[in-house]
Design a protein around this motif. Structure first.
Motif, PDB file in Angstrom:
ATOM      1  N   ALA A 173     -48.390  19.490   2.205  1.00  0.00           N
ATOM      2  CA  ALA A 173     -49.124  19.754   3.719  1.00  0.00           C
ATOM      3  C   ALA A 173     -51.090  18.828   3.415  1.00  0.00           C
ATOM      4  O   ALA A 173     -50.767  18.669   2.269  1.00  0.00           O
ATOM      5  CB  ALA A 173     -49.299  20.755   2.877  1.00  0.00           C
ATOM      6  N   THR A 211     -53.972  21.750   9.549  1.00  0.00           N
ATOM      7  CA  THR A 211     -53.024  21.820   8.677  1.00  0.00           C
ATOM      8  C   THR A 211     -51.719  20.754   9.423  1.00  0.00           C
ATOM      9  O   THR A 211     -51.342  21.078  10.171  1.00  0.00           O
ATOM     10  CB  THR A 211     -52.184  22.271   7.261  1.00  0.00           C
ATOM     11  OG1 THR A 211     -53.613  23.058   7.668  1.00  0.00           O
ATOM     12  CG2 THR A 211     -51.240  22.418   6.996  1.00  0.00           C
ATOM     13  N   THR A 261     -50.523  25.303  -1.373  1.00  0.00           N
ATOM     14  CA  THR A 261     -50.104  23.552  -1.382  1.00  0.00           C
ATOM     15  C   THR A 261     -51.024  23.026  -0.423  1.00  0.00           C
ATOM     16  O   THR A 261     -50.441  21.438  -1.055  1.00  0.00           O
ATOM     17  CB  THR A 261     -48.921  24.349  -0.529  1.00  0.00           C
ATOM     18  OG1 THR A 261     -49.641  24.652   1.119  1.00  0.00           O
ATOM     19  CG2 THR A 261     -48.381  25.482  -1.193  1.00  0.00           C
ATOM     20  N   LYS A 262     -51.702  23.009  -0.074  1.00  0.00           N
ATOM     21  CA  LYS A 262     -52.790  21.445   0.541  1.00  0.00           C
ATOM     22  C   LYS A 262     -53.267  21.346  -0.578  1.00  0.00           C
ATOM     23  O   LYS A 262     -54.526  21.821  -0.491  1.00  0.00           O
ATOM     24  CB  LYS A 262     -53.437  22.060   1.483  1.00  0.00           C
ATOM     25  CG  LYS A 262     -53.604  20.869   3.332  1.00  0.00           C
ATOM     26  CD  LYS A 262     -54.013  21.499   4.268  1.00  0.00           C
ATOM     27  CE  LYS A 262     -55.353  22.672   4.333  1.00  0.00           C
ATOM     28  NZ  LYS A 262     -55.907  22.416   5.323  1.00  0.00           N
ATOM     29  N   THR A 273     -48.017  18.943   8.403  1.00  0.00           N
ATOM     30  CA  THR A 273     -46.558  18.706   7.647  1.00  0.00           C
ATOM     31  C   THR A 273     -46.207  17.166   7.364  1.00  0.00           C
ATOM     32  O   THR A 273     -45.866  16.328   8.489  1.00  0.00           O
ATOM     33  CB  THR A 273     -46.063  19.681   7.316  1.00  0.00           C
ATOM     34  OG1 THR A 273     -46.421  20.823   7.473  1.00  0.00           O
ATOM     35  CG2 THR A 273     -44.871  19.457   6.408  1.00  0.00           C
ATOM     36  N   LYS A 292     -42.262  17.492   0.938  1.00  0.00           N
ATOM     37  CA  LYS A 292     -43.166  17.545   2.250  1.00  0.00           C
ATOM     38  C   LYS A 292     -44.082  17.916   1.784  1.00  0.00           C
ATOM     39  O   LYS A 292     -43.943  18.522   0.352  1.00  0.00           O
ATOM     40  CB  LYS A 292     -42.048  18.583   3.028  1.00  0.00           C
ATOM     41  CG  LYS A 292     -41.054  18.193   4.186  1.00  0.00           C
ATOM     42  CD  LYS A 292     -41.043  19.440   5.256  1.00  0.00           C
ATOM     43  CE  LYS A 292     -39.892  19.166   6.082  1.00  0.00           C
ATOM     44  NZ  LYS A 292     -39.527  20.068   6.340  1.00  0.00           N
ATOM     45  N   SER A 316     -44.890  18.340  11.359  1.00  0.00           N
ATOM     46  CA  SER A 316     -45.572  19.934  11.718  1.00  0.00           C
ATOM     47  C   SER A 316     -47.064  20.007  12.211  1.00  0.00           C
ATOM     48  O   SER A 316     -47.621  19.344  11.142  1.00  0.00           O
ATOM     49  CB  SER A 316     -44.780  20.806  10.462  1.00  0.00           C
ATOM     50  OG  SER A 316     -45.260  22.294  11.061  1.00  0.00           O
ATOM     51  N   THR A 317     -46.936  20.039  13.173  1.00  0.00           N
ATOM     52  CA  THR A 317     -48.665  20.678  12.809  1.00  0.00           C
ATOM     53  C   THR A 317     -48.755  21.878  13.935  1.00  0.00           C
ATOM     54  O   THR A 317     -49.864  21.618  14.294  1.00  0.00           O
ATOM     55  CB  THR A 317     -48.992  19.210  14.389  1.00  0.00           C
ATOM     56  OG1 THR A 317     -48.890  20.008  15.172  1.00  0.00           O
ATOM     57  CG2 THR A 317     -49.423  18.134  13.950  1.00  0.00           C
TER      58      THR A 317
END
Length: 125
Positions: free
Chosen positions: A88, A63, A113-114, A65, A86, A57-58
């Motif tokens: 980020a 960011t 989360t990143k 994923t 997963k 995912s983008t």
């Protein structure tokens, strides 16, 4: 019981006597060894965690994923199983697309989360 208490009192007396003789504090711990090859305590050398995975995912700004798969043996049956996580990752230039195989590296937390940054794109999709 009286033997252990008398041994304890003799030990305490010996410690107090040796403490009176020396100006240093008496401790039960062994003294720390001074090593000439050890790095100073303020400097820590650590390896950064590098993972390789597929972009799934983008959607968010800057960011991506990343799905990281690994194969581990089953504890009882020893057959290899796929486990995935997963993560980020921060993509400053927004250069990766869904399906790309990328390499990410651990960094300081940029959000809740990143905690990874995009290092390189291994295979473009």
């Amino acid at each position: 019981a009286s033997n252990t208490s008398s041994a304890l009192t003799r030990t305490m007396q010996a410690l107090s006597f040796s403490a009176a003789l020396s100006p240093q504090r008496v401790t039960a711990r062994a003294p720390a060894r001074a090593s000439s090859t050890a790095a100073p305590s303020c400097v820590r050398v650590t390896a950064k965690q590098v993972l390789e995975g597929k972009v799934v995912s983008t959607g968010a700004q800057k960011t991506a994923t990343i799905l990281v798969e690994r194969k581990i043996p089953h504890p009882k049956y020893i057959k290899l199983m796929k486990k995935s996580n997963k993560f980020a990752a921060h993509d400053e230039l927004e250069q990766c697309k869904v399906g790309d195989l990328v390499r990410i590296e651990a960094c300081r937390p940029m959000s809740k989360t990143k905690k990874f940054i995009l290092k390189e794109i291994v295979v473009r999709q």
